[in-house]
Design an enzyme around this catalytic site. Structure first.
Site, mmCIF file in Angstrom:
data_model
loop_
_atom_site.group_PDB
_atom_site.id
_atom_site.type_symbol
_atom_site.label_atom_id
_atom_site.label_comp_id
_atom_site.label_asym_id
_atom_site.label_seq_id
_atom_site.Cartn_x
_atom_site.Cartn_y
_atom_site.Cartn_z
ATOM 1 N N ASP A 55 0.834 -1.199 0.000
ATOM 2 C CA ASP A 55 0.000 0.000 0.000
ATOM 3 C C ASP A 55 0.873 1.255 0.000
ATOM 4 O OD1 ASP A 55 -2.688 1.380 0.464
ATOM 5 O OD2 ASP A 55 -1.547 2.063 2.200
ATOM 6 N N GLU A 126 -0.786 -5.271 -4.750
ATOM 7 C CA GLU A 126 -0.015 -4.503 -3.774
ATOM 8 C C GLU A 126 1.052 -5.376 -3.124
ATOM 9 O OE1 GLU A 126 -2.999 -0.995 -2.167
ATOM 10 O OE2 GLU A 126 -3.046 -2.950 -1.171
#
Length: 238
Positions: A55, A126
């Site tokens: 992230d 991610e």
């Protein structure tokens, strides 16, 4: 872990080739394997922690890309555009370009969950970015293939300004500075002759009105208010 099987090793090398990275790329294969292992396969050895790192990686990669390639874009626009680039929809879209689902180890029951597919792909994407970043502790294994996708998405956003997500950008700013979220107050207004805007929205933070805007829908009015507020922010509130 699954990496002990020759088929898995060949599979992951195939993915790296799809990304356009050289065979000699210093990939830590055990991290990439972990990044593409869903929690339904293992409750301990899965992508969840790497997703947390990823992230931050995608936000940094997107910020670097915008800074380098769109230097004339105001900082407020940076945040609004980046909020779209790092959204689940955008990440899942890029993941689909590489058929990432083919490489993800996931239970049959989870794979049948079509409603969760976008989120699952974004999370795995991610985690993969985290694995590539942690392999070198730089973005050298990320920018070479990711930037083309970011460029395409940014150009689409700039052609259609309505796609900019000022609500997400304002929320990110308020969380970073004040650990709280802005509040929206929406009222329906009497439409004047020829006017299409039916709703008026105000956005408030810590008892202070930051901006207002109108729109044909509640969502549009809130987005207009968020844009006015975000672009007006020059310094922290008193």
């Amino acid at each position: 872990m699954s990496l002990q099987y020759p088929h898995r090793q060949k599979q992951l090398k195939s993915l790296i080739q799809k990304l356009g990275l050289p065979e000699s790329a210093p990939v830590q294969w055990h991290l990439l394997d972990l990044a593409l292992t869903h929690a339904t396969i293992s409750s301990t050895d899965n992508y969840e922690q790497l997703e947390f790192v990823g992230d931050a990686v995608i936000r940094l990669a997107a910020a670097e890309f915008l800074y380098k390639n769109y230097p004339d874009l105001p900082v407020g626009e940076f945040a609004a555009v980046r909020s779209i680039l790092v959204s689940d929809r955008a990440l899942a879209q890029i993941a689909t370009c590489y058929n990432l689902e083919r490489y993800l180890l996931v239970s049959d029951s989870a794979q049948r969950d079509k409603l969760g597919q976008e989120s699952r792909m974004a999370q795995a994407f991610e985690a993969m970015l985290a694995a590539l970043y942690l392999s070198t502790h730089t973005l050298e294994l990320v920018h070479p293939w990711l930037d083309a996708h970011l460029h395409e998405l940014v150009e689409e956003i700039l052609r259609d300004p309505a796609r900019k997500n000022y609500k997400a950008a304002l929320q990110e700013w308020s969380q970073a500075h004040y650990k709280t979220l802005p509040e929206y107050k929406v009222s329906e207004v009497e439409a004047k002759h020829g006017a299409e805007d039916r709703f008026l929205a105000e956005v408030w933070l810590r008892g202070q009105r930051l901006g207002q805007g109108s729109g044909r829908s509640i969502k549009a009015a809130e987005q207009a208010a968020a844009k006015a507020a975000f672009l007006a922010i020059q310094e922290p509130l008193e």
